[in-house]
Motif scaffolding. Structure first.
Motif, PDB file in Angstrom:
ATOM      1  N   GLY A   1       0.819  -1.214   0.000  1.00  0.00           N
ATOM      2  CA  GLY A   1       0.000   0.000   0.000  1.00  0.00           C
ATOM      3  C   GLY A   1       0.849   1.259   0.000  1.00  0.00           C
ATOM      4  O   GLY A   1       2.008   1.253  -0.432  1.00  0.00           O
ATOM      5  N   ASP A   2       0.279   2.339   0.504  1.00  0.00           N
ATOM      6  CA  ASP A   2       0.944   3.651   0.439  1.00  0.00           C
ATOM      7  C   ASP A   2       2.295   3.668   1.145  1.00  0.00           C
ATOM      8  O   ASP A   2       3.129   4.529   0.870  1.00  0.00           O
ATOM      9  CB  ASP A   2       0.075   4.730   1.105  1.00  0.00           C
ATOM     10  CG  ASP A   2      -1.231   4.978   0.378  1.00  0.00           C
ATOM     11  OD1 ASP A   2      -1.503   4.302  -0.621  1.00  0.00           O
ATOM     12  OD2 ASP A   2      -1.988   5.862   0.828  1.00  0.00           O
ATOM     13  N   LEU A  11       9.093   3.010  -6.734  1.00  0.00           N
ATOM     14  CA  LEU A  11       7.915   3.862  -6.768  1.00  0.00           C
ATOM     15  C   LEU A  11       7.277   3.931  -5.394  1.00  0.00           C
ATOM     16  O   LEU A  11       7.307   2.960  -4.628  1.00  0.00           O
ATOM     17  CB  LEU A  11       6.879   3.324  -7.763  1.00  0.00           C
ATOM     18  CG  LEU A  11       7.350   3.048  -9.191  1.00  0.00           C
ATOM     19  CD1 LEU A  11       6.166   2.581 -10.043  1.00  0.00           C
ATOM     20  CD2 LEU A  11       7.993   4.275  -9.809  1.00  0.00           C
ATOM     21  N   ALA A  12       6.709   5.073  -5.100  1.00  0.00           N
ATOM     22  CA  ALA A  12       5.914   5.248  -3.887  1.00  0.00           C
ATOM     23  C   ALA A  12       4.646   5.960  -4.319  1.00  0.00           C
ATOM     24  O   ALA A  12       4.700   7.114  -4.731  1.00  0.00           O
ATOM     25  CB  ALA A  12       6.679   6.078  -2.862  1.00  0.00           C
ATOM     26  N   VAL A  13       3.539   5.271  -4.329  1.00  0.00           N
ATOM     27  CA  VAL A  13       2.291   5.871  -4.805  1.00  0.00           C
ATOM     28  C   VAL A  13       1.242   5.803  -3.699  1.00  0.00           C
ATOM     29  O   VAL A  13       1.361   5.018  -2.758  1.00  0.00           O
ATOM     30  CB  VAL A  13       1.770   5.174  -6.087  1.00  0.00           C
ATOM     31  CG1 VAL A  13       2.773   5.316  -7.219  1.00  0.00           C
ATOM     32  CG2 VAL A  13       1.438   3.714  -5.834  1.00  0.00           C
ATOM     33  N   GLU A  14       0.229   6.632  -3.833  1.00  0.00           N
ATOM     34  CA  GLU A  14      -0.878   6.639  -2.872  1.00  0.00           C
ATOM     35  C   GLU A  14      -2.148   6.344  -3.643  1.00  0.00           C
ATOM     36  O   GLU A  14      -3.016   7.186  -3.778  1.00  0.00           O
ATOM     37  CB  GLU A  14      -0.955   8.001  -2.171  1.00  0.00           C
ATOM     38  CG  GLU A  14       0.302   8.336  -1.391  1.00  0.00           C
ATOM     39  CD  GLU A  14       0.437   9.833  -1.139  1.00  0.00           C
ATOM     40  OE1 GLU A  14      -0.578  10.510  -0.962  1.00  0.00           O
ATOM     41  OE2 GLU A  14       1.587  10.308  -1.141  1.00  0.00           O
ATOM     42  N   HIS A  15      -2.206   5.141  -4.189  1.00  0.00           N
ATOM     43  CA  HIS A  15      -3.294   4.779  -5.088  1.00  0.00           C
ATOM     44  C   HIS A  15      -4.080   3.598  -4.554  1.00  0.00           C
ATOM     45  O   HIS A  15      -3.515   2.653  -4.037  1.00  0.00           O
ATOM     46  CB  HIS A  15      -2.744   4.392  -6.469  1.00  0.00           C
ATOM     47  CG  HIS A  15      -2.005   5.482  -7.173  1.00  0.00           C
ATOM     48  ND1 HIS A  15      -1.190   5.245  -8.239  1.00  0.00           N
ATOM     49  CD2 HIS A  15      -1.974   6.816  -6.962  1.00  0.00           C
ATOM     50  CE1 HIS A  15      -0.678   6.388  -8.674  1.00  0.00           C
ATOM     51  NE2 HIS A  15      -1.131   7.352  -7.902  1.00  0.00           N
ATOM     52  N   LEU A  54       0.988  -1.518 -13.004  1.00  0.00           N
ATOM     53  CA  LEU A  54       1.029  -0.229 -13.668  1.00  0.00           C
ATOM     54  C   LEU A  54       0.226   0.748 -12.817  1.00  0.00           C
ATOM     55  O   LEU A  54      -0.960   0.525 -12.586  1.00  0.00           O
ATOM     56  CB  LEU A  54       0.422  -0.343 -15.066  1.00  0.00           C
ATOM     57  CG  LEU A  54       0.556   0.903 -15.933  1.00  0.00           C
ATOM     58  CD1 LEU A  54       2.017   1.153 -16.297  1.00  0.00           C
ATOM     59  CD2 LEU A  54      -0.304   0.779 -17.172  1.00  0.00           C
ATOM     60  N   PRO A  55       0.859   1.800 -12.319  1.00  0.00           N
ATOM     61  CA  PRO A  55       0.107   2.732 -11.465  1.00  0.00           C
ATOM     62  C   PRO A  55      -1.147   3.249 -12.167  1.00  0.00           C
ATOM     63  O   PRO A  55      -1.121   3.534 -13.367  1.00  0.00           O
ATOM     64  CB  PRO A  55       1.111   3.868 -11.220  1.00  0.00           C
ATOM     65  CG  PRO A  55       2.452   3.211 -11.365  1.00  0.00           C
ATOM     66  CD  PRO A  55       2.263   2.180 -12.447  1.00  0.00           C
ATOM     67  N   ASP A  56      -2.221   3.315 -11.432  1.00  0.00           N
ATOM     68  CA  ASP A  56      -3.456   3.854 -11.993  1.00  0.00           C
ATOM     69  C   ASP A  56      -4.279   4.499 -10.882  1.00  0.00           C
ATOM     70  O   ASP A  56      -4.209   4.092  -9.747  1.00  0.00           O
ATOM     71  CB  ASP A  56      -4.286   2.776 -12.710  1.00  0.00           C
ATOM     72  CG  ASP A  56      -4.609   1.567 -11.845  1.00  0.00           C
ATOM     73  OD1 ASP A  56      -4.201   1.533 -10.664  1.00  0.00           O
ATOM     74  OD2 ASP A  56      -5.284   0.653 -12.337  1.00  0.00           O
ATOM     75  N   PHE A  57      -4.997   5.533 -11.238  1.00  0.00           N
ATOM     76  CA  PHE A  57      -5.902   6.145 -10.264  1.00  0.00           C
ATOM     77  C   PHE A  57      -6.976   6.929 -10.990  1.00  0.00           C
ATOM     78  O   PHE A  57      -6.920   7.119 -12.204  1.00  0.00           O
ATOM     79  CB  PHE A  57      -5.146   7.045  -9.277  1.00  0.00           C
ATOM     80  CG  PHE A  57      -4.586   8.300  -9.879  1.00  0.00           C
ATOM     81  CD1 PHE A  57      -3.280   8.337 -10.325  1.00  0.00           C
ATOM     82  CD2 PHE A  57      -5.361   9.439 -10.009  1.00  0.00           C
ATOM     83  CE1 PHE A  57      -2.767   9.491 -10.885  1.00  0.00           C
ATOM     84  CE2 PHE A  57      -4.856  10.605 -10.574  1.00  0.00           C
ATOM     85  CZ  PHE A  57      -3.539  10.620 -11.010  1.00  0.00           C
TER      86      PHE A  57
END
Lengths: 75, 428
Positions: free
Chosen positions: B288-289, B303-307, B335-338
């Protein structure tokens, strides 16, 4: 009930809105808003919405414990 | 350190939000039959956060956004309790209620919190808000129900813009103060961000760009009545929302010997946490985040995402790997998505525009406020954005995953002339 929609998946086919118009709506052309905690009385509609979604984006569970189906061997 | 050999019998998940609950579900999906204990510092059952800033603030439907739980989850929830300290050698977690808990496998899923307004005294004013959790949303919704004369939102990211949108839906006057030259520029790049600037203004938001709030003015009851900008200019506002982004909840890991930074906890491709010496800690995972993970799609970049989508998918992989032995480990990639909903538009993004130097509208048009745009970096397609065109996005998602030549998919049905243009500045 508890409902969550994976809005990464949602493509705004709006079938949920036809199935359960009081619990799903579009804000503008494509932005889906929905009832996250519908009353148990709406269960049939919500389940229709789950089934109707062409991209299978909706997950719903009932707050009322569902009896476990009998195993074939128990009969 | 040696790899754990025995099958786990007690899996502890610290963080009872989307990633934590998704991991618990996934553990049962893969047939794990041992104990699952979820520890969460909020008192509520796991709930969904995206609706908070999109519909709960508007008072649509109810405020209960609890996530569905399968009936046979059979997990123990320790809610209203936070983890204070981790001892990886003893496999032990120290909790805020004075108890300790041991684990065979641990999932770190403590996520983020809202970055507070930096002046603590000002932040404590009863009409200064942040938005991250359910309690924040209900608090802010009550504040908006008082019909403030002007809401001031500080921060031009997605949360700030979504709150501004809700305020307009509620008929409230709102000022959105953005430090940069455009709102959403970090996430969307200059062309789409300039498009959103126009949308936001057309919807009646007083959008102030390159604007920094220095301090607040309060009345005798310590309620904010105005903000003073760095320029000395004054904006009257009786409701202030600090939407300054998020901070990762890593404090409890200090002293645990893990590779922790402001970007989260470093993990390997199998979601296993790394130590300060970059050695795998074989029985501790993160998702997670809070996870800072290597992406094969982006050449191993961390990568560090908040998705939302990453929290679910990464938790599922971490859960599989927690239940599996060393031989059964699977790699995580995603693949990052939001998505965002604001001002009546559905905005979706796949991939990472970071580093993009070109942009092209490939379906629809900015004028029609319906389009797909793609981002190129050094001739490769690295991301795609959809505004009210979600059905086209999966095709471009595939192009992004492959890193197809930019622009991808030319000569398609209904496609206008594609005219790539340089981004004003590379997306940071």
């Amino acid at each position: 009930m508890k409902v969550v929609v994976d809005l990464n998946r949602c493509q705004a086919y709006a079938q949920c809105i036809y199935a359960a118009p009081d619990h799903f709506a579009l804000h503008g052309a494509e932005a889906l808003v929905y009832d996250t905690a519908p009353d148990e009385a709406a269960r049939a509609e919500i389940e229709r919405a789950v089934q109707a979604c062409p991209v299978r984006a909706i997950t719903a569970t009932s707050d009322v414990p569902v009896p476990m189906p009998q195993k074939a061997g128990d009969r | 350190m040696t790899a754990p050999t025995e099958a786990p019998r007690q899996i502890v998940i610290v963080g009872a939000s989307l990633a934590g609950l998704s991991a618990a579900h996934a553990l049962r999906d893969v047939g794990y039959g041992g104990r699952i204990i979820l520890i969460g510092d909020e008192h509520e059952s796991p709930y969904d956060r995206p609706p908070l800033s999109k519909q709960v603030l508007r008072g649509l439907y109810g405020a209960d956004t609890s996530l569905p739980q399968r009936a046979d989850l059979d997990a123990t929830f320790r809610l209203g309790v936070s983890a204070l300290e981790l001892d990886t050698l003893a496999h032990r977690i120290y909790l805020s209620d004075g108890t300790q808990i041991v684990y065979d496998r641990l999932l770190i899923a403590t996520g983020t919190r809202a970055r507070p307004w930096p002046n603590g005294a000002e932040a404590a004013s009863s009409n200064v808000y942040t938005l991250r959790g359910h309690a924040d949303a209900e608090h802010l919704a009550r504040g908006l129900a008082w019909k403030p004369r002007r809401v001031l939102i500080i921060g031009g990211g997605f949360i700030g813009c979504e709150i501004a949108s809700c305020c307009r839906d509620l008929g409230l006057d709102v000022t959105l103060a953005v430090r940069g030259a455009l709102p959403l520029a970090h996430a969307l790049g200059s062309v789409t961000a300039a498009f959103m600037r126009d949308v936001i203004r057309d919807c009646g938001v007083d959008l102030r760009l390159e604007t920094e709030v220095a301090r607040f003015q309060a009345d005798a009851d310590s309620r904010v009545v105005a903000a003073i900008l760095r320029t000395g200019q004054r904006i009257e506002a009786d409701c202030v929302v600090a939407a300054l982004g998020a901070l990762r909840n890593t404090e409890w890991l200090a002293g645990a010997g893990l590779a922790v930074s402001p970007k989260g906890v470093r993990v390997d491709a199998h979601c296993r946490v790394l130590s300060t010496t970059r050695a795998v800690v074989p029985d501790v995972f993160a998702a997670g985040d809070i996870a800072h993970w290597p992406s094969a799609i982006y050449g191993g970049r961390h990568l560090a995402v908040e998705h939302w989508g990453n929290a679910v998918a990464q938790a599922e992989t971490a859960a599989r790997n927690m239940a599996a032995g060393e031989a059964g480990l699977v790699s995580y990639d995603h693949l990052p998505d939001f998505w965002s909903q604001q001002f009546g538009l559905n905005i979706k993004l796949v991939g990472l525009p970071a580093g993009a130097d070109q942009f092209a509208v490939v379906q629809g048009s900015l004028r029609d406020r319906r389009f797909i745009g793609v981002y190129g970096a050094q001739g490769r397609t690295v991301a795609a954005v959809s505004v009210d065109s979600a059905r086209w996005l999966p095709a471009y998602r595939a192009a992004v995953t492959e890193g197809a030549p930019f622009p991808p998919i030319v000569g398609a049905l209904d496609q206008a002339d594609i005219r790539p243009r340089p981004l004003a500045q590379a997306v940071p």
